[in-house]
Structure formats: structure tokens, C-alpha cells
Design an enzyme around this catalytic site. Structure first.
Site, short mmCIF file in Angstrom:
data_model
loop_
_atom_site.label_atom_id
_atom_site.label_comp_id
_atom_site.label_asym_id
_atom_site.label_seq_id
_atom_site.Cartn_x
_atom_site.Cartn_y
_atom_site.Cartn_z
N GLU A 129 0.83 -1.21 0.00
CA GLU A 129 0.00 0.00 0.00
C GLU A 129 0.87 1.26 0.00
O GLU A 129 0.54 2.25 -0.64
CB GLU A 129 -0.93 0.01 1.22
CG GLU A 129 -1.99 -1.07 1.22
CD GLU A 129 -3.00 -0.90 0.10
OE1 GLU A 129 -2.60 -0.93 -1.08
OE2 GLU A 129 -4.20 -0.75 0.40
N THR A 182 -5.10 6.31 -5.89
CA THR A 182 -5.23 6.57 -4.46
C THR A 182 -4.32 7.72 -4.03
O THR A 182 -4.70 8.55 -3.21
CB THR A 182 -4.89 5.30 -3.66
OG1 THR A 182 -5.80 4.29 -4.06
CG2 THR A 182 -5.03 5.52 -2.17
N1 HSE Z 1 -8.26 4.51 3.27
C1 HSE Z 1 -7.69 4.56 1.96
C2 HSE Z 1 -8.05 5.91 1.32
C3 HSE Z 1 -8.24 3.45 1.14
O1 HSE Z 1 -9.22 6.26 1.36
O2 HSE Z 1 -7.16 6.59 0.83
C4 HSE Z 1 -7.76 3.44 -0.28
O3 HSE Z 1 -6.71 2.59 -0.46
#
Ligand code: HSE
Length: 308
Positions: A129, A182
């Protein structure tokens, strides 16, 4: 064992009020992987199958970064060849990088006789991530690995709570086919929130968790409001207002952005209502000329699994 095939599901993160904290696993969609051990000491990623254009350079691919970190920790000197089959389009808001990261962490652990705990697997998957979005959030990787509905109570130390899922709870996720990275949808967020908004937000988190424990669908629904992130991000999603309005009119308990978008999730009580919501919001997306996919699923109690 020299070779393993595994699968990890797509997931919906944030679930409106729980930015970086709440998430659940979807059924029937996810990423599959085949990993073969060798004695080269190298990590090789074969051409990736499925949608998207991801790098096969192990330093730039989440699977490669995680495999390297795990093999280093195991001190085995082994190498691996990785074949990834994407079922999820990157930048969809369905936990694409999380599914690839989770399935890699899970498969390598199995292949090397389970040297790591589940919490450690989540931590390895968080490295993916970080590569994909710039931060080590766990709200997608926790449900992708563990299944069900999860809450990250704390990041340091990492503390994950597995939440109960009411038996009639269904999700409908519409994926408008535009890519929203993201990293971009995190960069637009403000770094500070007012106390007034924070109070409303944690009231909703409390309500949602309580609703999950007590099978209180109405309470789940009225807790699905995000006062902090959604107002900023929703402008990046074409049709967001129209789709969420129609979902609510069609009887959804509530709805919001799935992860960092552009997908939009609704939670529904019962399959019949989920089908109705899917049909109605699909009609709205068609009217707006938005190409889309829709996924109707129960919240999957299964996370990462061995396929063979
Ligand atoms: N919590 C994260 C965001 C999830 O909203 O950026 C997306 O990977």
C-alpha cells in the site's frame, strides 16, 4: 511445497465514516497469484494478466516489494517467480493494490511453512500500500487477508478488530470506469479537521460498529455519513450525487465512496433490495453515459485462500 496458487478478494475501505480504519471483503472478485520457489535468490515477475498496466520490475511492483521483504526476513536465500492475475482494475477503489499485496504476503507465508503471524502478514501487505499510495494504511489489506469486516483500532502498535456482519447485509458496488489513483485522492485531503466535524464523525463510527454488533440495519444506515473525506473527494467522481441519491431512494441503507474512489458502495438489507439498488443505479449511470461494472455481494467471511 514448491509452488502455490492463492486468491485474495477485493474490498471496500473507509465505509464512509471510517477513513483508514474500516473495511470489508467482497465476494467473487479479487486477484489470483501463482508463486514458485527456486534457488536463484532473485524475484521475477512474469507479465501480469488481466486489466491494467502494472510494472513487472520487482522494485516497482507491490508483489515484488513484499516478496523481497519477506524473503529477507526469512533469510532463506531462495528466489521466487510470481505470476499475478488481476481481477481488479488498478485505481478502481476496490482495493486493487491491497488484493495483490495480501495475496502475495499470504502465498509466500504458506510456501515457506508459515513463519509469520497474521498480524505480520498485514504489516508486509501494508508495504504494498505504501508503494501504491504513499502511506501504509491497512483498511483494505486487513479484510483482504482476514475476510469479513475489520477495524484498525491502532496503527502503532497495529491492532485489528474483527467485527461481526449481520446475516442480511449485502453490498452493491458500482465502478465507473475511470481511473482514480489513491495517491491523488489522498493528496487532495486536508491535513486538519475541525472538532465539530470530528465529533460527528466518531459518533457515526460508534453507531456503525454498534449496528454491526446488534444487527440494527437502520442504525448502520444512519451512521453511513462521512463529514471529512467524502465532501472533498466526491467532486472527483462523475455522477456521485446522482448515483448516491438514487441508491438511497431505492432503499439502500446508506452509501459512500468505496476506498479512494471512483467506485461507490451501498449497503443493503437483503439480496432483493441489493438487486433493486443495483438495477436503479445502473440505470442512472447509463443515463449519464458512464461506462460501469456493478458487483453485488455478501460481505465475504473469507479473506486470502489457497487455490491449489
Ligand atoms: N483509506 C484509503 C483511502 C483506502 O481512502 O485513501 C484506499 O486505499
Amino acid at each position: 511445497m514448491n509452488k502455490i496458487k492463492a486468491f485474495a478478494p477485493a474490498s471496500v475501505a473507509n465505509v464512509s465514516c471510517g477513513f483508514d480504519v474500516l473495511g470489508f471483503a467482497m465476494s467473487g472478485i479479487g486477484d489470483a497469484i501463482e508463486i514458485e520457489k527456486n534457488d536463484s535468490g532473485e524475484i521475477t515477475i512474469e507479465p501480469i494478466m488481466g486489466p491494467g498496466t502494472l510494472s513487472t520490475d520487482p522494485k516497482k511492483n507491490v508483489c515484488g516489494v513484499i516478496a523481497r521483504a519477506m524473503l529477507y526476513k526469512i533469510e532463506s536465500g531462495a528466489g521466487v517467480t510470481i505470476k499475478l492475475t488481476k481481477g481488479i482494475l488498478p485505481g478502481s477503489g476496490l482495493g486493487s493494490s491491497a488484493a495483490s499485496s495480501s495475496v502475495t504476503a499470504f502465498a509466500i507465508n504458506e510456501l515457506f511453512n508459515k513463519p509469520f503471524t497474521q498480524l505480520e502478514l498485514v504489516q508486509f501487505a501494508m508495504l504494498g500500500e505504501e508503494l501504491a499510495s504513499g502511506t501504509q494504511h491497512a483498511d483494505n489489506v486487513a479484510p483482504a487477508l482476514m475476510g469479513g469486516f475489520t477495524a484498525i483500532r491502532s496503527y502503532n502498535p497495529l491492532d485489528i478488530i474483527e467485527l461481526p456482519v449481520p446475516s442480511e447485509l449485502f453490498s452493491v458496488v458500482i465502478h465507473p470506469k475511470i481511473e482514480l489513483r489513491t495517491k491523488l485522492s489522498r493528496d487532495v485531503l486536508k491535513k486538519q479537521v475541525t472538532l465539530k466535524k470530528a465529533i460527528k464523525q466518531w459518533g457515526n463510527v460508534a453507531g456503525l460498529i454498534s449496528g454491526l454488533y446488534t444487527d440494527n440495519y437502520e442504525l448502520i444506515g444512519r451512521s453511513l455519513t462521512d463529514y471529512i473525506v467524502e465532501p472533498i473527494r466526491s467532486v472527483l467522481i462523475p455522477g456521485f450525487a446522482e448515483i448516491t441519491q438514487k441508491a438511497k431512494e431505492s432503499g439502500a441503507l446508506g452509501c459512500g465512496i468505496s476506498g479512494s474512489g471512483p467506485s461507490i458502495f451501498s449497503l443493503c438489507q437483503g439480496e432483493q433490495n441489493a438487486n433493486k439498488v443495483a438495477k436503479e443505479i445502473g440505470a442512472v449511470a447509463s443515463k449519464l453515459d458512464l461506462p460501469f461494472d456493478i458487483h453485488i455481494s455478501k460481505i465475504s467471511s473469507t479473506g486470502a485462500i489457497i487455490l491449489e
